[in-house]
Enzyme design. Sequence first.
Site, PDB file in Angstrom:
ATOM      1  N   CYS A  42     -36.622  -3.836  96.821  1.00  0.00           N
ATOM      2  CA  CYS A  42     -36.474  -2.875  95.948  1.00  0.00           C
ATOM      3  C   CYS A  42     -34.752  -2.914  95.652  1.00  0.00           C
ATOM      4  O   CYS A  42     -33.976  -2.665  96.584  1.00  0.00           O
ATOM      5  CB  CYS A  42     -37.124  -1.474  96.037  1.00  0.00           C
ATOM      6  SG  CYS A  42     -36.690  -0.306  95.024  1.00  0.00           S
ATOM      7  N   ASP A  44     -33.723  -0.061  94.966  1.00  0.00           N
ATOM      8  CA  ASP A  44     -32.995   1.260  95.654  1.00  0.00           C
ATOM      9  C   ASP A  44     -31.641   1.169  96.334  1.00  0.00           C
ATOM     10  O   ASP A  44     -31.606   0.090  97.342  1.00  0.00           O
ATOM     11  CB  ASP A  44     -34.075   1.736  96.448  1.00  0.00           C
ATOM     12  CG  ASP A  44     -33.830   3.178  97.101  1.00  0.00           C
ATOM     13  OD1 ASP A  44     -32.653   3.486  97.639  1.00  0.00           O
ATOM     14  OD2 ASP A  44     -34.628   4.038  96.428  1.00  0.00           O
ATOM     15  N   ARG A  46     -30.410   2.367  98.842  1.00  0.00           N
ATOM     16  CA  ARG A  46     -30.528   2.854 100.161  1.00  0.00           C
ATOM     17  C   ARG A  46     -31.050   1.689 101.016  1.00  0.00           C
ATOM     18  O   ARG A  46     -31.218   1.674 102.291  1.00  0.00           O
ATOM     19  CB  ARG A  46     -31.358   4.084 100.502  1.00  0.00           C
ATOM     20  CG  ARG A  46     -30.746   5.198  99.689  1.00  0.00           C
ATOM     21  CD  ARG A  46     -31.550   6.301  99.507  1.00  0.00           C
ATOM     22  NE  ARG A  46     -32.579   6.079  98.753  1.00  0.00           N
ATOM     23  CZ  ARG A  46     -33.485   6.953  98.352  1.00  0.00           C
ATOM     24  NH1 ARG A  46     -33.714   8.056  98.903  1.00  0.00           N
ATOM     25  NH2 ARG A  46     -34.627   6.676  97.488  1.00  0.00           N
ATOM     26  N   HIS A  98     -40.320  -0.028 100.595  1.00  0.00           N
ATOM     27  CA  HIS A  98     -39.781   1.151 101.263  1.00  0.00           C
ATOM     28  C   HIS A  98     -40.626   2.473 101.104  1.00  0.00           C
ATOM     29  O   HIS A  98     -40.984   2.511  99.608  1.00  0.00           O
ATOM     30  CB  HIS A  98     -38.227   1.440 101.132  1.00  0.00           C
ATOM     31  CG  HIS A  98     -37.747   1.809  99.800  1.00  0.00           C
ATOM     32  ND1 HIS A  98     -37.704   2.982  99.480  1.00  0.00           N
ATOM     33  CD2 HIS A  98     -37.779   1.285  98.485  1.00  0.00           C
ATOM     34  CE1 HIS A  98     -37.260   3.320  97.976  1.00  0.00           C
ATOM     35  NE2 HIS A  98     -37.420   2.041  97.468  1.00  0.00           N
ATOM     36  N   CYS A 101     -40.293   5.270  97.670  1.00  0.00           N
ATOM     37  CA  CYS A 101     -39.970   4.237  96.470  1.00  0.00           C
ATOM     38  C   CYS A 101     -40.189   5.128  94.971  1.00  0.00           C
ATOM     39  O   CYS A 101     -41.245   5.625  94.762  1.00  0.00           O
ATOM     40  CB  CYS A 101     -40.582   2.983  96.485  1.00  0.00           C
ATOM     41  SG  CYS A 101     -40.086   1.717  95.187  1.00  0.00           S
TER      42      CYS A 101
HETATM   43 CO    CO Z   1     -38.007   1.427  95.539  1.00  0.00          CO
END
Ligand code: CO
Length: 196
Positions: A42, A44, A46, A98, A101
């Site tokens: 992803c 993302d 993090r 994750h 999400c």
């Molecule tokens: Co995500």
Amino acid sequence: MSGLESLLDRNALWAKHKVEENASFFSQLAQQQTPKYLWIGCSDSRVPATQVLDLPPGEVFVHRNIANLVVHSDMSCLSVIQYAVEVLQVEHIIVCGHYGCGGVKAVLDGGDHGMIDNWLGHIKDVQRLNSEHLSQLEGDERFDKLCELNVQEQVRNVCNTTVVKNAWKKRKSLTIHGWVYSLSDGILKELCCNRG
Ligand code: CO
């Protein structure tokens, strides 16, 4: 941290430290890349692949998009898979989702998010395919489960690409892994594994 100047300062300091640790760090990396893994994750911020795997630059070939989707007609993702398998000869493809999400949450919450809903439609398909199972769960349990089911569906999509099917036909060693990452403790969990 504010402004791009500080980013450039941080980069200069990082490069300096790397050379102090290993004088040939960049000259070696500049010659070639020989990553053993393809990571499809992803976007993302993090969940950065090399950092959560504690690996240095050069070890992981990476493709990231919102909600780690592998779409049959996405030339960007398919090209990454082809290059990784046929040129870099990676033996492992990791699809890593994750918990927490935002893409998955947007689908569960419903509503109108504009253009991105076209992309999130692929997660809606996963939701629909598993509606019976998901309807038995509520709240965070349902959220976590859809994050996991999405990874498993994307692993299936990787396995169905012509590149992976051809690699298996040629008896190449290639394993597709489905993992999920926990933002709350930094731990990766294996969900599924397919060797063809
Ligand atoms: Co995500």
